[in-house]
Motif scaffolding. Structure first.
Motif, mmCIF file in Angstrom:
data_model
loop_
_atom_site.group_PDB
_atom_site.id
_atom_site.type_symbol
_atom_site.label_atom_id
_atom_site.label_comp_id
_atom_site.label_asym_id
_atom_site.label_seq_id
_atom_site.Cartn_x
_atom_site.Cartn_y
_atom_site.Cartn_z
ATOM 1 N N ARG A 135 0.837 -1.205 0.000
ATOM 2 C CA ARG A 135 0.000 0.000 0.000
ATOM 3 C C ARG A 135 0.872 1.254 0.000
ATOM 4 O O ARG A 135 0.633 2.200 -0.769
ATOM 5 C CB ARG A 135 -0.941 -0.040 1.210
ATOM 6 N N ASP A 136 1.900 1.273 0.855
ATOM 7 C CA ASP A 136 2.760 2.458 0.932
ATOM 8 C C ASP A 136 3.425 2.752 -0.413
ATOM 9 O O ASP A 136 3.580 3.908 -0.794
ATOM 10 C CB ASP A 136 3.845 2.275 1.999
ATOM 11 N N ALA A 137 3.810 1.676 -1.109
ATOM 12 C CA ALA A 137 4.497 1.888 -2.391
ATOM 13 C C ALA A 137 3.525 2.292 -3.494
ATOM 14 O O ALA A 137 3.834 3.165 -4.308
ATOM 15 C CB ALA A 137 5.227 0.607 -2.800
ATOM 16 N N PRO A 179 0.512 6.011 -3.499
ATOM 17 C CA PRO A 179 0.873 7.314 -4.072
ATOM 18 C C PRO A 179 0.943 7.300 -5.603
ATOM 19 O O PRO A 179 1.098 8.354 -6.209
ATOM 20 C CB PRO A 179 2.267 7.601 -3.481
ATOM 21 N N GLN A 180 0.858 6.129 -6.213
ATOM 22 C CA GLN A 180 0.886 6.084 -7.683
ATOM 23 C C GLN A 180 -0.413 5.487 -8.230
ATOM 24 O O GLN A 180 -0.417 4.760 -9.211
ATOM 25 C CB GLN A 180 2.147 5.366 -8.189
ATOM 26 N N ASP A 181 -1.520 5.826 -7.558
ATOM 27 C CA ASP A 181 -2.868 5.420 -7.988
ATOM 28 C C ASP A 181 -2.984 3.905 -8.177
ATOM 29 O O ASP A 181 -3.750 3.423 -9.024
ATOM 30 C CB ASP A 181 -3.267 6.135 -9.298
ATOM 31 N N CYS A 182 -2.220 3.145 -7.389
ATOM 32 C CA CYS A 182 -2.219 1.669 -7.417
ATOM 33 C C CYS A 182 -1.746 1.111 -8.767
ATOM 34 O O CYS A 182 -1.946 -0.072 -9.058
ATOM 35 C CB CYS A 182 -3.589 1.077 -7.075
ATOM 36 N N LEU A 183 -1.135 1.937 -9.584
ATOM 37 C CA LEU A 183 -0.555 1.450 -10.850
ATOM 38 C C LEU A 183 0.826 0.871 -10.581
ATOM 39 O O LEU A 183 1.513 1.308 -9.647
ATOM 40 C CB LEU A 183 -0.419 2.607 -11.842
ATOM 41 N N TYR A 184 1.244 -0.067 -11.391
ATOM 42 C CA TYR A 184 2.599 -0.607 -11.266
ATOM 43 C C TYR A 184 3.018 -1.217 -12.592
ATOM 44 O O TYR A 184 2.175 -1.505 -13.455
ATOM 45 C CB TYR A 184 2.669 -1.666 -10.147
ATOM 46 N N THR A 185 4.316 -1.430 -12.713
ATOM 47 C CA THR A 185 4.862 -1.981 -13.953
ATOM 48 C C THR A 185 5.028 -3.488 -13.831
ATOM 49 O O THR A 185 5.513 -3.977 -12.804
ATOM 50 C CB THR A 185 6.269 -1.389 -14.219
ATOM 51 N N LEU A 186 4.648 -4.194 -14.875
ATOM 52 C CA LEU A 186 4.968 -5.609 -14.975
ATOM 53 C C LEU A 186 6.102 -5.739 -15.987
ATOM 54 O O LEU A 186 5.945 -5.320 -17.140
ATOM 55 C CB LEU A 186 3.738 -6.390 -15.457
ATOM 56 N N ALA A 187 7.222 -6.282 -15.539
ATOM 57 C CA ALA A 187 8.382 -6.440 -16.423
ATOM 58 C C ALA A 187 8.523 -7.911 -16.760
ATOM 59 O O ALA A 187 8.836 -8.729 -15.896
ATOM 60 C CB ALA A 187 9.642 -5.935 -15.722
ATOM 61 N N SER A 224 -7.881 -0.023 -5.386
ATOM 62 C CA SER A 224 -7.530 0.525 -4.070
ATOM 63 C C SER A 224 -6.814 -0.544 -3.264
ATOM 64 O O SER A 224 -6.900 -1.742 -3.585
ATOM 65 C CB SER A 224 -8.786 0.999 -3.321
ATOM 66 N N LEU A 225 -6.099 -0.107 -2.241
ATOM 67 C CA LEU A 225 -5.300 -1.036 -1.434
ATOM 68 C C LEU A 225 -5.571 -0.817 0.050
ATOM 69 O O LEU A 225 -5.560 0.322 0.532
ATOM 70 C CB LEU A 225 -3.811 -0.814 -1.722
ATOM 71 N N LEU A 226 -5.791 -1.907 0.755
ATOM 72 C CA LEU A 226 -6.059 -1.839 2.185
ATOM 73 C C LEU A 226 -4.984 -2.617 2.938
ATOM 74 O O LEU A 226 -4.388 -3.544 2.397
ATOM 75 C CB LEU A 226 -7.417 -2.470 2.505
#
Ligand code: CS2
Length: 490
Positions: A73-75, A78-86, A103-105
């Motif tokens: 959640r902390d990571a 702040p980036q709208d729960c988006l992340y990169t898949l590599a 969302s993240l709880l």
């Protein structure tokens, strides 16, 4: 490095080669609550759901929950729960931004919020990747009623700590409110994971009382599923490399292999995404797929982890490149294949051919110590079950029993190996007490079997213990190479 962060607003700035959500995330509603929103979930189920959302199935966004730590959640918040898949292979790296987590709880911070999320009328499926140990089973496989979190959840309603407490709380509230029950989909590496979770949840519900078990029994579906994708832990060099490629900071990208498989039993009374359109196999019975994956992939993974650690190999590709370990793994597969269902249309030879290429992937850098964690929870379904079936038919058990011996030896060696070789196990305290007694291999093996519940009610137990003891003696005296040589007839 850059000071700009990945977010909805910065998606437009991504280079053209980075795929990203082109659907309206704000118009997506939560249909799935996922418990255990770690790297595996983000590399696997969340990408299938991302495909569904992109195809216009807007009702299946994910609320992700962590049951322990705040890290994810902390990571990602702040980036709208988006992340990169590599996705990494010898040919290079493909980057994709995944948008399906809305969302993240963090459950321990505010358990009631997670129960509220589970009770959203739009939520129709609860998925889980909480790892084997979060099922809180005792050595006999039943629910561990002595675990402090189970004790807490049975005594304190409304502020759960365990998966059982959360599920039961939400099921009860939904029942009282006359809402449609959700379907519970376990995605953990356990045999018959849906049925297993159902049995454990029923044990918990019976202890909670008030007719709850009957309601669960009659109204909740627990399809089983087989999930498969190798997801090594993210490293700082991954973060740095991916930030350069994106031109944006991503606090927690996930890296994985090209291979991805999901096989699910098609029992979703409250509806489901059209997963089959995106490569998911929907079946009546997942068991043959699960057994093949657990025994051929996960079993050999554990073998590579413990033999690799004991031989000083830091990654799977390195360990699998060691001719002795490679030969051993092939023998392990040959031993396990006869225990798989013969009439289920599976092709184990093709499967191990693909596995060989996956383990050889030089870009994955999958650490042996990562797989070595929680061996007491993993070996029963990966190795011990195969060994029991082989022993029952008077077939060889050399390879499976050597993996058990290597696990014990690797646990014994901890503290004497460098930091990179560190791993942990929920039974560490009990294991340490056994090793502190500096006992003979035979006594150690008997006590470890008792502690971990290996083959506890099986007639084959003594035979397996004898074989593990012989291997442990050889490993202690002469190392893993010598132990492998004894079964290769060298
Ligand atoms: C591994 C699995 O860490 C482990 O125990 O064996 O996580 C494995 O990578 C996945 O099950 C692959 O699907």
């Amino acid at each position: 490095m850059t000071d700009r962060r990945l977010s909805d607003a910065s998606l437009a700035a991504l280079p053209a080669h980075v795929a990203h959500p082109r659907y309206d995330r704000s118009a997506t509603t939560p249909g799935i609550v996922h418990l255990g929103v770690g790297a595996f979930h983000r590399a696997h189920q969340a990408t299938y759901v991302d495909d569904c959302l992109a195809a216009g199935e807007t009702g299946w966004g994910i609320v992700g929950a962590s049951l322990r730590s705040t890290d994810t959640r902390d990571a990602l918040a702040p980036q709208d729960c988006l992340y990169t898949l590599a996705v990494r292979s010898g040919q290079g790296e493909d980057l994709r931004i995944v948008g399906s987590i809305l969302s993240l709880l963090v459950a321990p911070e505010d358990p009631a919020r997670l129960v509220d999320a589970l009770c959203l009328p739009s939520v129709r499926i609860v998925t889980l990747t909480v790892t084997e140990k979060a099922y809180l089973r005792n050595a006999a496989g039943g629910l561990d009623f002595s675990h402090p979190h189970i004790v807490w959840d049975l005594a304190n309603h409304g502020h759960p700590k365990t998966i059982y407490g959360f599920l039961v709380e939400a099921i009860l509230r939904r029942q009282t409110a006359g809402m449609t029950p959700f379907t519970v989909l376990s995605c953990d590496n356990l045999p018959a994971n849906g049925e297993t979770l159902r049995g454990l949840l029923l044990e918990f519900a019976k202890a909670r009382g008030a007719g709850l078990a009957a309601h669960i029994d009659q109204s909740i579906a627990f399809p089983s599923s087989m999930v498969d994708r190798i997801v090594p832990a993210t490293t700082d060099p991954d973060r740095a490399r991916i930030a350069v490629a994106l031109g944006l900071e991503d606090a927690w990208p996930v890296r994985t292999e090209p291979f991805c498989q999901w096989v699910i039993e098609d029992r979703f009374p409250a509806g489901r995404p059209a997963w089959e359109r995106f490569g998911v196999t929907m079946v009546d019975n997942v068991r043959p797929f699960e057994d093949m994956k657990l025994r051929l992939l996960n079993g050999s993974h554990s073998a590579i982890a413990y033999l690799g650690l004991l031989s000083g190999h830091e990654t799977v590709a390195d360990a699998f490149g060691d001719p002795a370990i490679r030969r051993f793994v092939k023998g392990l597969w040959a031993e396990a294949i006869p225990t798989l269902p013969q009439d289920a249309g599976l092709d184990p030879q093709a499967y191990i051919g693909r596995l060989t290429a996956r383990y050889d992937n030089p870009a994955l850098q999958h650490r042996t110590a990562q797989i070595a964690n929680d061996g007491s929870q993993k070996l029963p379904q990966r190795i011990v079950a195969t060994a029991i079936e082989q022993a029952r038919r008077n077939a060889p058990v050399d390879h499976q029993t050597l993996v058990i011996a290597a696990w014990i030896a690797a646990c014994e060696a901890r503290g004497r190996t460098p930091d990179a070789g560190q791993f942990s196990d929920p039974l560490d305290a009990g294991l340490a007490a056994i090793f502190a007694g500096s006992r003979s291999a035979a006594a150690t093996v008997i006590q470890v079997f008792d502690l971990a519940g290996f083959a506890s009610a099986q007639a084959e137990r003594t035979e397996l213990q004898r074989a593990v003891t012989a291997h442990l003696e050889t490993i202690r005296a002469a190392g893993t190479g010598a132990a492998i040589a004894t079964i290769s007839g060298e």
